[in-house]
Scaffold this active site. Structure first.
Site, PDB file in Angstrom:
ATOM      1  N   MET A   1      -7.061   1.492   0.664  1.00  0.00           N
ATOM      2  CA  MET A   1      -6.370   2.514   1.453  1.00  0.00           C
ATOM      3  C   MET A   1      -5.882   3.632   0.539  1.00  0.00           C
ATOM      4  SD  MET A   1      -4.482   0.774   4.695  1.00  0.00           S
ATOM      5  CE  MET A   1      -3.044   0.131   3.848  1.00  0.00           C
ATOM      6  N   GLY A   2      -6.461   3.716  -0.663  1.00  0.00           N
ATOM      7  CA  GLY A   2      -6.075   4.767  -1.586  1.00  0.00           C
ATOM      8  C   GLY A   2      -4.796   4.437  -2.332  1.00  0.00           C
TER       9      GLY A   2
ATOM     10  N   HIS B   1      -6.299  -2.074  -7.948  1.00  0.00           N
ATOM     11  CA  HIS B   1      -7.532  -1.572  -7.337  1.00  0.00           C
ATOM     12  C   HIS B   1      -8.625  -1.377  -8.393  1.00  0.00           C
ATOM     13  CE1 HIS B   1      -4.453   0.167  -4.445  1.00  0.00           C
ATOM     14  NE2 HIS B   1      -5.221  -0.536  -3.633  1.00  0.00           N
TER      15      HIS B   1
ATOM     16  N   GLN C   1      -5.058 -12.311   3.806  1.00  0.00           N
ATOM     17  CA  GLN C   1      -6.095 -11.369   4.209  1.00  0.00           C
ATOM     18  C   GLN C   1      -7.457 -11.805   3.676  1.00  0.00           C
ATOM     19  OE1 GLN C   1      -5.704  -6.862   4.137  1.00  0.00           O
ATOM     20  NE2 GLN C   1      -6.921  -7.169   2.285  1.00  0.00           N
TER      21      GLN C   1
ATOM     22  N   MET D   1       1.199  -5.708  -8.710  1.00  0.00           N
ATOM     23  CA  MET D   1       0.918  -4.299  -8.455  1.00  0.00           C
ATOM     24  C   MET D   1       0.652  -4.064  -6.975  1.00  0.00           C
ATOM     25  SD  MET D   1      -1.265  -2.939 -11.687  1.00  0.00           S
ATOM     26  CE  MET D   1      -0.495  -2.896 -13.316  1.00  0.00           C
TER      27      MET D   1
ATOM     28  N   SER E   1       0.638  -0.561  -3.944  1.00  0.00           N
ATOM     29  CA  SER E   1       0.860   0.860  -3.668  1.00  0.00           C
ATOM     30  C   SER E   1       2.277   1.109  -3.180  1.00  0.00           C
ATOM     31  CB  SER E   1      -0.149   1.351  -2.619  1.00  0.00           C
ATOM     32  OG  SER E   1      -1.473   1.212  -3.096  1.00  0.00           O
TER      33      SER E   1
END
Length: 305
Positions: A47-48, A54, A170, A201, A203
């Site tokens: 999702m950026g 990531h 998930q 980590m 976002s």
């Protein structure tokens, strides 16, 4: 399923920005062209707001794939009505700059109406492994996750897809969906990446103030305490959960959604940790909701892959 051959492209760092596509049709054509050319194609869905977690998935993809796709799409259907969709960080320029250091061939960055047009009505019911924990705390979340991931697998029919184990439940939801719906993409789960002080980590870590970030360390500290007790021979899940809860109580954790020791493969509750298990935590530090987990297993057992 295709046999994954040894990769052709070296995994060295580059300095070229990847191609950015916002069209589903064009993205599918490019992926199909790569596969027809005999390339092993990998996907890293995001999702950026990319961070080292990531980028570890990107590195894992470049190690075994000849053509790597990163999707950047903040998926509205996995956010609840009171959650942080509008505030979720969107940092496309920085993300592309970070990806330019790796052998990423394509970034798929669609607009919302490209994925969810006005007449969109089809959703995927998440598998049973998603019913509890996050499923209870965030109703509808895994329906949104399953729906977008299946769409990405259709739009970007890659050989492999890489997900991070910080979102442990998930990973299991996607694993079961792929199995149940006979999706040909092979799912690979990669280890959690942590800051030097142990914070997983995320976002959402950028939302934390300096004092909140210090408090957030109690989550990984509690998981480490549970792992130490397990290594010392403790097998009662209630005792292990209590070790985590006591650690969280050392600081101003605003709310704990759950602390749970579950079967690592099914997330079913346990009366005794007789085989591999996982400790999962979801808690609020200030207004920021954080999740983390720690697998508990004997040396001879393998983890989630």
């Amino acid at each position: 399923m295709r046999v994954i051959a040894k990769k052709v492209k070296p995994a060295t760092l580059t300095s070229a920005r990847p191609q950015v596509i916002d069209s589903c049709r064009e993205a599918t054509q490019l992926v199909n062209q790569a596969r027809v050319a005999g390339k092993v194609v990998g996907l890293v869905p995001t999702m950026g707001a990319l961070h080292e977690g990531h980028l570890s998935l990107v590195r894992a993809a470049t190690e075994v794939c000849d053509y790597v796709v990163v999707s950047i799409f903040v998926n509205p259907t996995q956010f609840g009505p009171s959650e942080d969709l509008s505030q979720y960080p969107r940092t496309l320029s920085d993300d592309l700059e970070a990806l330019s250091n790796y052998n990423v061939d394509l970034v798929f960055h669609p607009q919302e109406n490209e994925i969810y047009p006005a007449d969109f009505t089809t959703f995927v019911t998440a598998p049973k492994v998603g019913d509890d924990l996050e499923g209870k705390s965030r109703p509808g979340h895994f329906r949104g996750v399953a729906t977008i991931v299946l769409q990405l697998f259709q739009i970007l029919p890659t050989d492999l897809a890489f997900f991070g184990c910080k979102d442990y439940q998930q990973c299991l939801v996607i694993r079961d969906m792929v199995r149940d719906l006979h999706v040909s993409t092979e799912v690979r789960s990669c280890p959690i990446i942590r800051e030097a002080d142990g914070l997983a980590m995320s976002s959402r870590n950028r939302y934390l103030s300096a004092s909140e970030r210090k408090t957030a360390l109690l989550i990984s500290k509690g998981l480490e305490r549970a792992a130490e007790c397990f290594a010392a021979g403790e097998r009662d899940p209630r005792v292990l959960e209590n070790e985590v809860r006591q650690t969280l109580a050392e600081g101003p954790i605003d709310r704990v959604d759950y602390v749970a020791v579950r079967c690592a493969k099914t997330l079913r509750p346990l009366t005794e940790v007789a085989t591999s298990a996982v400790v999962l935590v979801a808690a609020y530090v200030g207004s920021t909701r954080l999740i983390d987990n720690r697998q508990l297993r004997r040396e001879s057992e393998s983890g989630l892959t």
